[in-house]
Write an enzyme that holds these catalytic residues in place. Structure first.
Site, PDB file in Angstrom:
ATOM      1  N   HIS A  50       0.844  -1.194   0.000  1.00 31.88           N
ATOM      2  CA  HIS A  50       0.000   0.000   0.000  1.00 31.88           C
ATOM      3  C   HIS A  50       0.884   1.250   0.000  1.00 31.88           C
ATOM      4  O   HIS A  50       2.096   1.164   0.213  1.00 31.88           O
ATOM      5  CB  HIS A  50      -0.956   0.008   1.204  1.00 31.88           C
ATOM      6  CG  HIS A  50      -0.271   0.075   2.534  1.00 31.88           C
ATOM      7  ND1 HIS A  50      -0.187  -0.996   3.394  1.00 31.88           N
ATOM      8  CD2 HIS A  50       0.366   1.091   3.156  1.00 31.88           C
ATOM      9  CE1 HIS A  50       0.458  -0.645   4.482  1.00 31.88           C
ATOM     10  NE2 HIS A  50       0.825   0.617   4.371  1.00 31.88           N
TER      11      HIS A  50
HETATM   12  P1  TYD Z   1      -2.029  -3.417   7.443  1.00 34.77           P
HETATM   13  O1  TYD Z   1      -1.794  -1.946   7.442  1.00 34.77           O
HETATM   14  O2  TYD Z   1      -2.700  -4.009   6.244  1.00 34.77           O
HETATM   15  O3  TYD Z   1      -0.674  -4.196   7.751  1.00 34.77           O
HETATM   16  P2  TYD Z   1       0.647  -4.388   6.836  1.00 34.77           P
HETATM   17  O4  TYD Z   1       0.862  -3.113   6.055  1.00 34.77           O
HETATM   18  O5  TYD Z   1       1.744  -4.636   7.820  1.00 34.77           O
HETATM   19  O6  TYD Z   1       0.457  -5.569   5.927  1.00 34.77           O
HETATM   20  O7  TYD Z   1      -2.869  -3.732   8.745  1.00 34.77           O
HETATM   21  C1  TYD Z   1      -3.236  -5.049   9.127  1.00 34.77           C
HETATM   22  C2  TYD Z   1      -4.510  -4.968   9.954  1.00 34.77           C
HETATM   23  O8  TYD Z   1      -4.305  -4.233  11.167  1.00 34.77           O
HETATM   24  C3  TYD Z   1      -5.656  -4.293   9.232  1.00 34.77           C
HETATM   25  O9  TYD Z   1      -6.839  -5.006   9.550  1.00 34.77           O
HETATM   26  C4  TYD Z   1      -5.741  -2.930   9.849  1.00 34.77           C
HETATM   27  C5  TYD Z   1      -5.213  -3.147  11.249  1.00 34.77           C
HETATM   28  N1  TYD Z   1      -4.509  -1.972  11.786  1.00 34.77           N
HETATM   29  C6  TYD Z   1      -5.076  -1.232  12.814  1.00 34.77           C
HETATM   30  O10 TYD Z   1      -6.195  -1.508  13.282  1.00 34.77           O
HETATM   31  N2  TYD Z   1      -4.388  -0.152  13.302  1.00 34.77           N
HETATM   32  C7  TYD Z   1      -3.177   0.201  12.818  1.00 34.77           C
HETATM   33  O11 TYD Z   1      -2.566   1.198  13.293  1.00 34.77           O
HETATM   34  C8  TYD Z   1      -2.596  -0.579  11.740  1.00 34.77           C
HETATM   35  C9  TYD Z   1      -1.255  -0.240  11.143  1.00 34.77           C
HETATM   36  C10 TYD Z   1      -3.301  -1.657  11.268  1.00 34.77           C
END
Ligand code: TYD
Length: 139
Positions: A50
């Site tokens: 992302h």
């Molecule tokens: P995501 O940002 O997709 O993780 P990565 O970039 O490491 O693959 O987040 C994973 C999950 O965690 C998603 O369901 C959103 C949640 N999340 C939160 O609730 N709060 C946060 O601050 C972050 C970063 C993620």
């Protein structure tokens, strides 16, 4: 060149161990609003995938190592993180993926904004369209 900064933090250490303190001010590029950390990740998992419209991050591999692939819509570069003394500063509108996790890898992320799903660009084609529009507008 994809734009990023690799920060080196001052270490307060003695013969018993080391300490890094991150505090608003000269040593840190933004006011920290949120901290999260990631661990126990499968070696070949690819996380991230992302970009952010506004948020900036400093990413610290506090234990172990992993690779960050950064993409500005034109080029890709890989940054290997393996030190708790270094922070990868990524500004907005950079697509990131991270992978190649060592078993002991702990990634700590310091973010300039609260969690806001509307700040995420999770689709690569949308990212490419948005960065090309942003570049045209800033000319
Ligand atoms: P995501 O940002 O997709 O993780 P990565 O970039 O490491 O693959 O987040 C994973 C999950 O965690 C998603 O369901 C959103 C949640 N999340 C939160 O609730 N709060 C946060 O601050 C972050 C970063 C993620």
């Amino acid at each position: 060149m994809v734009k990023y900064d690799l920060l080196t933090f001052p270490v307060h250490g003695d013969h018993t161990g080391s300490l890094v303190a991150l505090e608003k001010g000269a040593d840190f590029p933004f006011d920290i609003k949120r901290v999260y950390y990631i661990w126990g990740t499968d070696k070949n998992a690819v996380r991230g995938k992302h970009a952010h419209r506004k948020l900036e991050q400093v990413i610290v591999c506090t234990s172990g190592s992993c690779d960050f692939i950064l993409d500005d819509g034109k080029e890709r570069t890989t940054v290997h993180l393996n030190s708790p003394v270094q922070g990868l500063h990524i500004k907005s509108n950079i697509w990131r993926e991270f992978t190649n996790f060592s078993p002991d890898c702990v990634v700590m992320v310091l973010a300039s904004e609260h969690y806001d799903e509307s700040d995420y660009i999770r689709d690569y084609q949308t990212f490419l369209a948005e960065v090309s529009t942003t570049k045209r507008e800033s000319r």
